[in-house]
Design an enzyme around this catalytic site. Structure first.
Site, PDB file in Angstrom:
ATOM      1  N   GLU A  25      16.654  10.719   8.616  1.00  0.00           N
ATOM      2  CA  GLU A  25      15.976  11.280   7.390  1.00  0.00           C
ATOM      3  C   GLU A  25      15.006  12.097   7.610  1.00  0.00           C
ATOM      4  O   GLU A  25      14.462  12.699   8.558  1.00  0.00           O
ATOM      5  CB  GLU A  25      15.480   9.163   7.801  1.00  0.00           C
ATOM      6  CG  GLU A  25      14.926   9.249   6.311  1.00  0.00           C
ATOM      7  CD  GLU A  25      13.657   7.541   6.454  1.00  0.00           C
ATOM      8  OE1 GLU A  25      14.039   7.132   7.657  1.00  0.00           O
ATOM      9  OE2 GLU A  25      12.894   7.611   5.368  1.00  0.00           O
ATOM     10  N   ASN A 172      17.570   1.827  -1.159  1.00  0.00           N
ATOM     11  CA  ASN A 172      17.820   1.491   0.652  1.00  0.00           C
ATOM     12  C   ASN A 172      16.299   0.652   0.099  1.00  0.00           C
ATOM     13  O   ASN A 172      15.339   0.622  -0.015  1.00  0.00           O
ATOM     14  CB  ASN A 172      17.023   2.541   1.262  1.00  0.00           C
ATOM     15  CG  ASN A 172      16.678   1.881   2.559  1.00  0.00           C
ATOM     16  OD1 ASN A 172      17.898   1.624   3.433  1.00  0.00           O
ATOM     17  ND2 ASN A 172      15.488   2.481   2.656  1.00  0.00           N
ATOM     18  N   GLU A 173      16.689  -0.314   1.078  1.00  0.00           N
ATOM     19  CA  GLU A 173      15.037  -1.525   1.347  1.00  0.00           C
ATOM     20  C   GLU A 173      14.821  -1.843   0.199  1.00  0.00           C
ATOM     21  O   GLU A 173      13.881  -1.908  -0.105  1.00  0.00           O
ATOM     22  CB  GLU A 173      14.589  -1.165   2.410  1.00  0.00           C
ATOM     23  CG  GLU A 173      14.639  -1.185   3.312  1.00  0.00           C
ATOM     24  CD  GLU A 173      13.863  -1.028   4.904  1.00  0.00           C
ATOM     25  OE1 GLU A 173      12.541  -0.840   4.875  1.00  0.00           O
ATOM     26  OE2 GLU A 173      14.130  -0.842   5.995  1.00  0.00           O
ATOM     27  N   TYR A 248      14.732  -4.033  13.145  1.00  0.00           N
ATOM     28  CA  TYR A 248      14.977  -2.971  14.093  1.00  0.00           C
ATOM     29  C   TYR A 248      14.216  -4.144  15.595  1.00  0.00           C
ATOM     30  O   TYR A 248      13.595  -5.130  15.750  1.00  0.00           O
ATOM     31  CB  TYR A 248      13.789  -2.435  13.146  1.00  0.00           C
ATOM     32  CG  TYR A 248      13.886  -1.387  13.418  1.00  0.00           C
ATOM     33  CD1 TYR A 248      14.412  -0.247  13.984  1.00  0.00           C
ATOM     34  CD2 TYR A 248      14.164  -1.529  12.278  1.00  0.00           C
ATOM     35  CE1 TYR A 248      15.367   0.877  12.889  1.00  0.00           C
ATOM     36  CE2 TYR A 248      14.147  -0.159  10.599  1.00  0.00           C
ATOM     37  CZ  TYR A 248      15.057   0.625  11.267  1.00  0.00           C
ATOM     38  OH  TYR A 248      14.908   2.203  11.296  1.00  0.00           O
ATOM     39  N   GLU A 304      20.898   0.061   9.574  1.00  0.00           N
ATOM     40  CA  GLU A 304      19.692   0.770  10.608  1.00  0.00           C
ATOM     41  C   GLU A 304      19.062  -0.387  11.598  1.00  0.00           C
ATOM     42  O   GLU A 304      19.676  -1.365  11.481  1.00  0.00           O
ATOM     43  CB  GLU A 304      18.072   0.773   9.544  1.00  0.00           C
ATOM     44  CG  GLU A 304      18.754   2.037   8.534  1.00  0.00           C
ATOM     45  CD  GLU A 304      16.735   2.209   7.885  1.00  0.00           C
ATOM     46  OE1 GLU A 304      15.799   1.636   8.590  1.00  0.00           O
ATOM     47  OE2 GLU A 304      16.678   2.681   6.512  1.00  0.00           O
ATOM     48  N   GLN A 353      16.921   6.555  14.558  1.00  0.00           N
ATOM     49  CA  GLN A 353      17.552   7.493  13.610  1.00  0.00           C
ATOM     50  C   GLN A 353      17.973   8.725  15.047  1.00  0.00           C
ATOM     51  O   GLN A 353      17.657   8.640  16.088  1.00  0.00           O
ATOM     52  CB  GLN A 353      16.730   8.222  12.633  1.00  0.00           C
ATOM     53  CG  GLN A 353      16.285   6.870  11.734  1.00  0.00           C
ATOM     54  CD  GLN A 353      15.394   7.877  11.253  1.00  0.00           C
ATOM     55  OE1 GLN A 353      15.352   8.269  10.732  1.00  0.00           O
ATOM     56  NE2 GLN A 353      14.693   7.082  10.272  1.00  0.00           N
TER      57      GLN A 353
HETATM   58  O1  AHR Z   1      13.453   3.735  10.295  1.00  0.00           O
HETATM   59  C1  AHR Z   1      12.518   4.059   9.826  1.00  0.00           C
HETATM   60  C2  AHR Z   1      12.295   3.282   8.280  1.00  0.00           C
HETATM   61  O2  AHR Z   1      12.494   2.081   8.724  1.00  0.00           O
HETATM   62  C3  AHR Z   1      13.400   3.847   6.729  1.00  0.00           C
HETATM   63  O3  AHR Z   1      13.567   5.007   6.742  1.00  0.00           O
HETATM   64  C4  AHR Z   1      12.746   2.308   6.200  1.00  0.00           C
HETATM   65  O4  AHR Z   1      14.264   2.583   5.854  1.00  0.00           O
HETATM   66  C5  AHR Z   1      13.185   0.731   7.448  1.00  0.00           C
HETATM   67  O5  AHR Z   1      12.154   0.603   6.891  1.00  0.00           O
END
Ligand code: AHR
Length: 501
Positions: A25, A172-173, A248, A304, A353
């Site tokens: 990103e 995205n999101e 995450y 992600e 990432q």
């Molecule tokens: O990876 C960091 C961020 O986490 C990304 O930009 C977003 O899609 C997610 O919230």
């Protein structure tokens, strides 16, 4: 001694290589410095791409790369990133540190990078602040071979032939940074936007990915599929090929992520418990998908995932730069084994990432580059790419703290095209070595080799000590007279073993 029983006769499905994918990103030092330094840089580069980083990623066999975001994707206007660099528009990267984005890395540069890496292309489009026309024209620009305004513009910018776009994400999101939408609203926008992600006669059409849920937001999955399902069922191919999922691992929750390197045993097991949650998420989102797509034609794309800790002290909080220890290695080992075992539904995943951000496989500082423990996990697991998942049963014990218990061992097993068996095993215990006997249903092990990644739980590589943690040959195993294999895996370790029967 615990047993791992492998049924080498039972192939459960192909492990899509793209499960081993990555994400880049416009965030912090991922693109600029990490991947792209520009042609005039003193850092050795090919057309601006760092040679050392590209070489390491090829060695790791990177299969697919997602770009340009993330939250950045729904603010990105692709036309700002084409044409002569001097005239490209500059913008503020509002999500990530408010820094100036000069758009010197755009579509042509990303395609050049993927070409050098030899990996597939995953482009994430802008639904949050972009128009249908803008998205449609981007696809035309990249993939149309004939005469058209966008294909002509591409030629004017120096690229005669179209590129191959393998995946296209429609936003995205969009439940959050991509527009704060409700699932019904986004579902309807998905129907509309995807219509204009045209197939311009590529050999394999671009696969479209619909924005899926955050963590355990099952309502989002249900409602997006309910809003689109008449199309999902009628036109499975060409309407929706994937539904994303973001997850995450924060050991102390979003508010208390904790240091990437300074943690104790409690946090270790809390982190492992959070890593195992991936299995529950895949099962539960998968159950909802099964009701709309029982034949599993739509992939769950975990585009992600990874550990998200506090930024390194003294670094820009908007750059999300974090170190990477053996704890990250075990999280990656657990997660990739879970993906392998769910390869009937999980068709792609992209750890966040690639370089210098969150759970990166590579960190850079000026000319210097280090490989993180997570890099070695991807390197050791690369043999699973496109292999056949084999049935396996592992006897595990629950270990941990009073608060969290996790299985002591993570494993998955596959067979490659040459018939070699690949076993990846992680010992999650920070104190206890583990003895395991690997048995095969009918055949006997004839030959084997193994590699290991191990170290103290906080161990990590630094620019001063770049090879403290690295993959090494592993000799702690033997083949028995009956053709089984006995292994003694140290605490806090991941092993890859290749076996010929
Ligand atoms: O990876 C960091 C961020 O986490 C990304 O930009 C977003 O899609 C997610 O919230």
């Amino acid at each position: 001694m615990a047993k791992l029983i492998i049924n080498e006769k039972k192939k459960l499905g192909r492990i899509n290589a793209d499960i081993y994918g990555h994400f880049s990103e416009h965030l912090g030092r991922c693109i600029y410095e990490g991947l792209y330094v520009g042609e005039d840089s003193e850092i050795p580069n090919v057309k601006g791409m760092r040679k050392d980083v590209v070489e390491a990623l090829k060695e790791m066999k990177i299969p697919v790369l997602r770009w340009p975001g993330g939250c950045f994707a729904d603010e990105y206007h692709w036309k700002d990133g084409i044409g002569p660099k001097e005239t490209r528009k500059k913008m503020v990267n509002t999500h990530w540190g408010g820094v100036l984005e000069d758009n010197s890395f755009g579509t042509h540069e990303f395609m050049e990078l993927c070409g050098q890496l030899g990996c597939k292309v995953y482009i994430n489009g802008n639904v949050g602040s972009g128009t249908v026309q803008e998205m449609s024209e981007w696809v035309e620009y990249m993939t149309f071979d004939g005469v058209s305004p966008m294909a002509d513009l591409r030629r004017k910018n120096g690229r005669e032939k179209p590129w191959k776009v393998d995946y296209f994400g429609v936003g995205n999101e969009n439940w959050g940074c991509g527009g704060n939408m409700t699932p019904e609203y986004y579902g309807n926008l998905y129907r509309r936007y995807q219509t204009y992600v045209r197939d311009y006669g590529q050999k394999n059409p671009v696969l479209k990915i619909c924005c899926g849920a955050n963590v355990d937001d099952y309502h989002w999955t249900e409602q997006v599929l309910a809003t689109t399902h008449d199309h999902v069922q009628k036109e499975m191919h060409g309407f929706m090929d994937g539904l994303s999922l973001h997850y995450y691992v924060h050991p102390g929750g979003w508010e208390k992520k904790g240091s990437a390197t300074q943690f104790g045993v409690e946090e270790w097991y809390r982190t492992m418990g959070k890593a195992w949650m991936m299995e529950e998420l895949i099962k539960k989102h998968g159950d909802i998908m099964d009701t709309y797509d029982p034949e599993k034609k739509i992939g769950l794309m975990v585009d992600e995932w990874g550990c998200w800790f506090d930024v390194e002290p003294g670094t820009n909080p908007g750059f999300l730069y974090q170190q990477n220890t053996m704890r990250d290695a075990l999280v990656a080992g657990i997660t990739l084994n879970i993906f392998n075992k769910h390869c009937d539904r999980v068709k792609m995943a992209n750890i966040a990432q690639l370089v210098n951000v969150l759970q990166s496989v590579i960190l850079t500082e000026g000319r210097k580059m280090i490989l993180t423990p997570t890099y070695y996990i991807f390197h050791m697991y690369k043999y699973h790419q496109d292999a056949q998942l084999l049935e396996g049963f592992m006897e595990t014990e629950e270990i941990g703290t009073e608060e969290v218990k996790v299985p002591d061992i993570t494993e998955s097993v596959s067979m490659d095209a040459e018939g070699n068996i690949h076993i990846t095993l992680g010992n999650v215990s920070v104190t206890e070595a583990k003895e395991i006997e690997v048995l095969f249903a009918e055949k006997k092990a004839a030959e084997a080799r193994a590699d290991i990644l191990t170290g103290e739980m906080n161990a990590h590589n630094t620019f001063e000590e770049p090879e403290l943690v690295k993959e090494e040959p592993f000799n702690g195993w033997s083949i028995t007279d009956s053709g089984s294999i006995k292994l003694a895996i140290p605490a806090c370790a991941v092993v890859h073993m290749e076996v010929r029967l």
